[in-house]
Design an enzyme around this catalytic site. Structure first.
Site, PDB file in Angstrom:
ATOM      1  N   SER A 167       0.789  -1.171   0.034  1.00  0.00           N
ATOM      2  CA  SER A 167       0.001  -0.124   0.053  1.00  0.00           C
ATOM      3  C   SER A 167       0.832   1.340   0.192  1.00  0.00           C
ATOM      4  O   SER A 167       0.332   2.318  -0.437  1.00  0.00           O
ATOM      5  CB  SER A 167      -0.859   0.138   1.265  1.00  0.00           C
ATOM      6  OG  SER A 167      -1.800  -1.074   1.291  1.00  0.00           O
TER       7      SER A 167
ATOM      8  N   HIS B 163      -0.764  -2.783  -7.707  1.00  0.00           N
ATOM      9  CA  HIS B 163      -1.252  -2.110  -6.388  1.00  0.00           C
ATOM     10  C   HIS B 163      -2.720  -2.447  -6.665  1.00  0.00           C
ATOM     11  O   HIS B 163      -3.379  -1.673  -7.432  1.00  0.00           O
ATOM     12  CB  HIS B 163      -0.860  -0.795  -5.938  1.00  0.00           C
ATOM     13  CG  HIS B 163      -1.689  -0.303  -4.565  1.00  0.00           C
ATOM     14  ND1 HIS B 163      -2.056   0.875  -4.556  1.00  0.00           N
ATOM     15  CD2 HIS B 163      -2.020  -1.140  -3.500  1.00  0.00           C
ATOM     16  CE1 HIS B 163      -2.644   0.860  -3.059  1.00  0.00           C
ATOM     17  NE2 HIS B 163      -2.566  -0.371  -2.663  1.00  0.00           N
TER      18      HIS B 163
ATOM     19  N   GLU C 173      -2.798   0.119  -9.698  1.00  0.00           N
ATOM     20  CA  GLU C 173      -1.696   1.130  -9.918  1.00  0.00           C
ATOM     21  C   GLU C 173      -0.396   0.386 -10.306  1.00  0.00           C
ATOM     22  O   GLU C 173      -0.306  -0.893  -9.400  1.00  0.00           O
ATOM     23  CB  GLU C 173      -1.513   1.897  -8.693  1.00  0.00           C
ATOM     24  CG  GLU C 173      -2.560   2.803  -8.273  1.00  0.00           C
ATOM     25  CD  GLU C 173      -2.358   3.679  -7.155  1.00  0.00           C
ATOM     26  OE1 GLU C 173      -2.892   4.907  -7.034  1.00  0.00           O
ATOM     27  OE2 GLU C 173      -1.681   3.124  -6.108  1.00  0.00           O
TER      28      GLU C 173
ATOM     29  N   ASN D  81      -3.299   6.204  -2.258  1.00  0.00           N
ATOM     30  CA  ASN D  81      -3.350   6.331  -0.807  1.00  0.00           C
ATOM     31  C   ASN D  81      -2.713   7.492  -0.507  1.00  0.00           C
ATOM     32  O   ASN D  81      -3.015   7.899   0.915  1.00  0.00           O
ATOM     33  CB  ASN D  81      -2.551   4.949  -0.424  1.00  0.00           C
ATOM     34  CG  ASN D  81      -3.213   3.771  -0.192  1.00  0.00           C
ATOM     35  OD1 ASN D  81      -4.487   3.733  -0.431  1.00  0.00           O
ATOM     36  ND2 ASN D  81      -2.487   2.666  -0.220  1.00  0.00           N
TER      37      ASN D  81
END
Ligand SMILES: CC(=O)CC(=O)SCCNC(=O)CCNC(=O)[C@H](O)C(C)(C)COP(=O)(O)OP(=O)(O)OC[C@H]1O[C@@H](n2cnc3c(N)ncnc32)[C@H](O)[C@@H]1OP(=O)(O)O
Ligand SMILES: NC(=O)C1=CN([C@@H]2O[C@H](COP(=O)(O)OP(=O)(O)OC[C@H]3O[C@@H](n4cnc5c(N)ncnc54)[C@H](O)[C@@H]3O)[C@@H](O)[C@H]2O)C=CC1
Length: 308
Positions: free
Chosen positions: A144, A165, A177, A215
């Site tokens: 993450s 991701h 991602e 994130n």
């Protein structure tokens, strides 16, 4: 349908010749994310081996995959329940499980790691796998927030290492991602972008910067919501309702923290908080207390909220 990169890149054959043909995928970590990634990879025709530390955990992973497939099938095959059952059977046949990562990676074109959010643990795993996987195998981490370059530095294949991701729940969330480091080769990035498309996802590229895209923007919102609750500015229920109805989010930020896992949220915050001048990720006593008590959200049936 398995991914054949050289067919997709037939327009520029010199790089195409080096692209990895991704048919067989090993996923390390059978938790929320690993089980979801295994599900979508198997649903799109890949041979999947899902690895975790014990057969008991893997049994739960298989139950999770089957449960999620049933929810997908209920809609996709609403008028044809028998075809839905056959789809589930076919997908489940494509998922093998193993508690032995070493043997699982031997025949793998791609290894996707989805274990705990801890740099040293991820590096130890990849250091070991690097000696066992074939030279053509691409390594990807679903981290993450950790630096992909730092994780890749434990291997001798930085050119074949990238970030992949996914978002939770993987079966529903359309984004992936794809993170390249300065050492990631173009062929590896292209293979990961195209693999994501074959999974039915929309890939976006990001540099290896902290939190990547989502994130870096989403976690500060979650953390501030937790601090707002901690300060007593509003109840957790009202914070969640406010962001759902006032900002159009499908889940409120505190609900979402429980959904992600408070252990993972805490690890992301700690990673991001290395810069002391950046207050966005400053720690929360309440979050730390819940994690210390093992109340990490939905996966333990209690976090900020209780779940049945
Ligand atoms: C931490 C990181 O590194 C990155 C991250 O992942 S950040 C987190 C990103 N994720 C999010 O922001 C999720 C936000 N939440 C949502 O999008 C939605 O709430 C949700 C898709 C999870 C659920 O949708 P909902 O309408 O709120 O709830 P719910 O009624 O349970 O689900 C609706 C439908 O979604 C589908 N669904 C939800 N979860 C599913 C799953 N795990 N598998 C399959 N289907 C699922 C089902 O079709 C479900 O219908 P049924 O109830 O009939 O099975
Ligand atoms: N939860 C989320 O919303 C998201 C999490 N991520 C990332 O994905 C990774 C996994 O997260 P979750 O699936 O939520 O965690 P989880 O806690 O649900 O699952 C992790 C699994 O990894 C297993 N594991 C730990 N060490 C292992 C090892 N050495 N070998 C094999 N298996 C091992 C554990 O037994 C556990 O089943 C983390 O890096 C997290 O940051 C990424 C996107 C979203």
């Amino acid at each position: 349908m398995a991914f054949v990169a050289h067919q997709l890149f037939s327009g520029f054959s010199s790089s195409a010749a080096r692209n990895v043909v991704i048919k067989s995928v090993t996923i390390i970590g059978g938790g929320q994310m690993g089980a979801g990634i295994a599900q979508v990879a198997a649903s799109t025709g890949h041979s999947v081996t899902l690895v975790d530390t014990s057969d008991d955990i893997l049994k739960k992973s298989i139950e999770t995959i089957e449960g999620s497939l049933r929810r997908v099938v209920k809609k996709k095959f609403a008028d044809k329940p028998e075809a839905g059952e056959e789809f589930i059977r076919n997908v489940m046949q494509k998922v093998l499980t193993s508690a032995d990562a070493a043997s699982a990676v031997r025949g793998s074109d791609l290894v996707v790691e989805a274990i705990a959010e801890n740099l040293k643990v991820k590096q130890d795993l990849f250091r070991r796998l690097d000696k066992l996987a074939p030279p053509h195998t691409i390594f990807a981490s679903n981290t993450s927030s950790l630096s992909i370059s730092d994780i890749a530095s434990s291997t001798n294949r930085p050119d074949k290492f990238g970030g992949l991701h996914f978002f939770n729940p993987v079966a529903m969330m359309k984004l992936v991602e794809v993170i390249g480091t300065p050492a990631t080769s173009q062929e590896t990035s292209e293979s990961l972008m195209n693999f994501s498309k074959v999974l039915g996802k929309t890939p976006v590229s990001s540099k290896d910067t902290s939190g990547f895209i989502v994130n870096r923007l989403l976690v500060p919102c979650i953390v501030e919501a937790i601090r707002m609750y901690e300060r007593g500015d509003a109840s957790k229920e009202d914070i969640d309702i406010a962001m759902k109805l006032g900002a159009g989010h499908p889940m409120g930020p505190i609900e979402l923290a429980d959904y992600i896992g408070l252990d993972t949220v805490k690890s992301i915050m700690e990673g991001e908080a290395k810069d002391p001048d950046n207050p966005l990720f400053a720690s929360s006593d309440l979050l730390n207390k819940l994690v210390a008590e093992g109340k990490v959200g939905r996966k333990t049936a209690e976090g900020f909220y209780k779940y049945k």
